[in-house]
Design an enzyme around this catalytic site. Structure first.
Site, short mmCIF file in Angstrom:
data_model
loop_
_atom_site.label_atom_id
_atom_site.label_comp_id
_atom_site.label_asym_id
_atom_site.label_seq_id
_atom_site.Cartn_x
_atom_site.Cartn_y
_atom_site.Cartn_z
N LYS A 114 0.83 -1.21 0.00
CA LYS A 114 0.00 0.00 0.00
C LYS A 114 0.86 1.26 0.00
CE LYS A 114 -4.12 -1.85 2.25
NZ LYS A 114 -4.92 -1.82 3.48
N LYS A 197 -5.04 -11.07 -6.65
CA LYS A 197 -6.20 -11.12 -5.76
C LYS A 197 -7.29 -10.17 -6.26
CE LYS A 197 -5.90 -8.65 -1.99
NZ LYS A 197 -5.70 -8.06 -0.65
N LYS A 200 -10.47 -4.35 -3.95
CA LYS A 200 -11.12 -3.05 -4.15
C LYS A 200 -10.19 -2.07 -4.84
CE LYS A 200 -12.43 -3.67 0.38
NZ LYS A 200 -13.26 -3.73 1.58
P1 TYM Z 1 -10.91 -6.07 3.98
O1 TYM Z 1 -12.09 -5.20 4.11
O2 TYM Z 1 -9.83 -5.65 3.06
O3 TYM Z 1 -11.34 -7.52 3.59
C1 TYM Z 1 -12.39 -8.19 4.27
C2 TYM Z 1 -12.19 -9.69 4.21
O4 TYM Z 1 -12.23 -10.15 2.85
C3 TYM Z 1 -11.11 -11.00 2.61
N1 TYM Z 1 -10.75 -10.89 1.19
C4 TYM Z 1 -10.61 -11.93 0.35
N2 TYM Z 1 -10.74 -13.25 0.52
C5 TYM Z 1 -10.54 -14.05 -0.56
N3 TYM Z 1 -10.22 -13.58 -1.79
C6 TYM Z 1 -10.08 -12.26 -2.01
N4 TYM Z 1 -9.78 -11.79 -3.22
C7 TYM Z 1 -10.27 -11.36 -0.91
N5 TYM Z 1 -10.20 -10.02 -0.78
C8 TYM Z 1 -10.49 -9.74 0.51
C9 TYM Z 1 -10.03 -10.46 3.53
O5 TYM Z 1 -9.03 -11.43 3.76
C10 TYM Z 1 -10.82 -10.13 4.76
O6 TYM Z 1 -11.01 -11.27 5.56
N6 TYM Z 1 -7.59 -6.13 7.61
C11 TYM Z 1 -8.92 -6.66 7.35
C12 TYM Z 1 -9.97 -5.97 8.17
C13 TYM Z 1 -9.87 -6.17 9.64
C14 TYM Z 1 -9.98 -7.39 10.36
C15 TYM Z 1 -9.86 -7.04 11.73
C16 TYM Z 1 -10.15 -8.71 9.98
C17 TYM Z 1 -9.69 -5.18 10.56
N7 TYM Z 1 -9.68 -5.72 11.81
C18 TYM Z 1 -9.92 -8.02 12.74
C19 TYM Z 1 -10.21 -9.68 10.98
C20 TYM Z 1 -10.09 -9.34 12.32
C21 TYM Z 1 -9.19 -6.56 5.86
O7 TYM Z 1 -8.36 -6.85 5.07
O8 TYM Z 1 -10.38 -6.18 5.47
#
Ligand code: TYM
Length: 334
Positions: A114, A197, A200
């Site tokens: 990022k 992957k 967004k």
């Molecule tokens: P975020 O919002 O980026 O993603 C949310 C969840 O979606 C999963 N994900 C995917 N899984 C499979 N294939 C993909 N292409 C893909 N893209 C996204 C992410 O792995 C995630 O589980 N850092 C976290 C947010 C967070 C969080 C937490 C998660 C903040 N605090 C505490 C667990 C526990 C995140 O990436 O969100």
């Protein structure tokens, strides 16, 4: 016996979740509410790291919450809340930051990716601290399992390290959380760039299937998905990443094992197969979109549900923080 505790979070950084979020995370959240003591949060503090404008953040937080409920999270069976409503997240994050090495935080690959995108010196300290705030989210709830996609593995390792370090230094305080990752859907890939992957922040919207997108757009994107040379519908991650991704998507949504799909589409060619994938995506997302729209039409009710979630989450978080404050040596307060 008490049910194991689960916590996970999702960022309100877009106007819709995408298929990767849904398959990699949200779908597991829905099933785990039946078997676990489950807490799920819309992580608006994390979303702030990319400096959204306030109206966007507000709207997207509600849209995120609505999608979670529309996907099947039931506020009677799990706790759905917004991270910023529970102040203890920021408070514990600070305590954990004081236990984290610069090098340790700097090694996080998501931070490196990022910050590379933002440019050398433009990345904020918030982005650097992102994984530490995530550790706070998890540890506050004495979480046993964290359902996430593969991209979060490294953050969970950091979380475990910080929990162990705190426990060692100040006495047993935090449960060590384990990742809960479903192999088949741990990394759904971009339809246009099937080795990357689905994300967004991807360069082209053509590669992403959004949960709230109209059926026509979803169909178009699936039909235009990059496939591979040859005509056989076979899973081969190395040589046929595009077809393999579509097979995984179909399999996850239909419950049909990949080998069975390979047999069903043998000799059919990519066109017929893609049509089937498009239909199953549309069939999954359409009811979800309609439910989310209904929920969003009544913001007051949505906010009421989130306030209930915040109260429940806050009570659990405060229990942990009372201990943490004492352990680290803060004076008892008013
Ligand atoms: P975020 O919002 O980026 O993603 C949310 C969840 O979606 C999963 N994900 C995917 N899984 C499979 N294939 C993909 N292409 C893909 N893209 C996204 C992410 O792995 C995630 O589980 N850092 C976290 C947010 C967070 C969080 C937490 C998660 C903040 N605090 C505490 C667990 C526990 C995140 O990436 O969100």
């Amino acid at each position: 016996m008490a049910r194991p505790r689960v916590l996970s979070g999702i960022q309100p950084t877009a106007d819709s979740f995408h298929l990767g979020n849904y398959l990699g995370a949200v779908r597991q959240w829905v099933s785990m509410q039946e078997t676990h003591d489950a807490f799920y949060c819309v992580v608006d503090l994390h979303a702030l790291t990319v400096q959204p404008n306030p109206d966007d953040l507000r709207r997207r937080s509600r849209v995120a919450a609505a999608q979670l409920l529309a996907a099947g999270l039931d506020p009677e069976r799990c706790t759905v809340f917004v991270q910023s409503h529970v102040r203890q997240h920021s408070e514990l994050a600070w305590v954990l930051m004081c236990l984290t090495g610069m090098g340790e935080a700097g090694r996080m690959t998501q931070f490196k990716d990022k910050s590379a995108k933002f440019g050398e010196n433009a990345a904020g300290v918030g982005l650097f601290n992102y994984p530490i705030l995530m550790a706070a989210d998890i540890l506050l709830y004495q979480t046993d399992q964290v359902p996430v996609g593969a991209d979060q593995k490294q953050h969970l390792e950091l979380t475990r390290d910080l929990a162990q370090r705190f426990n060692h230094r100040y006495g047993e305080t935090f449960t060590l959380p384990a990742p809960y990752i479903v192999k088949e859907v741990e990394k759904i890939t971009d339809l246009q760039e099937p080795t990357a992957k689905m994300s967004k922040s991807s360069s082209s919207p053509q590669g992403i299937l959004d949960v709230l997108e109209p059926a026509g757009a979803l169909r178009k994107k699936v039909m235009r998905a990059v496939t591979d040379t040859g005509t056989e519908v076979l899973a081969d991650a190395e040589n046929k990443p595009g077809v393999t991704n579509l097979l995984r998507i179909h399999s996850a949504l239909s419950g049909t094992p990949v080998p069975e799909l390979e047999a069903r589409f043998a000799g059919e060619g990519y066109g017929t197969f893609k049509k089937a994938v498009a239909e199953i995506v549309v069939d999954t997302f359409t009811p979800l979109r309609e439910r989310a729209e209904k929920l969003l039409a009544d913001e007051a009710e949505l906010d009421r549900l989130l306030a209930i979630g915040a109260r429940r989450a806050g009570a659990v978080a405060e229990e942990t923080m009372v201990r943490v404050r004492d352990r680290v040596g803060f004076l008892p307060g008013a």
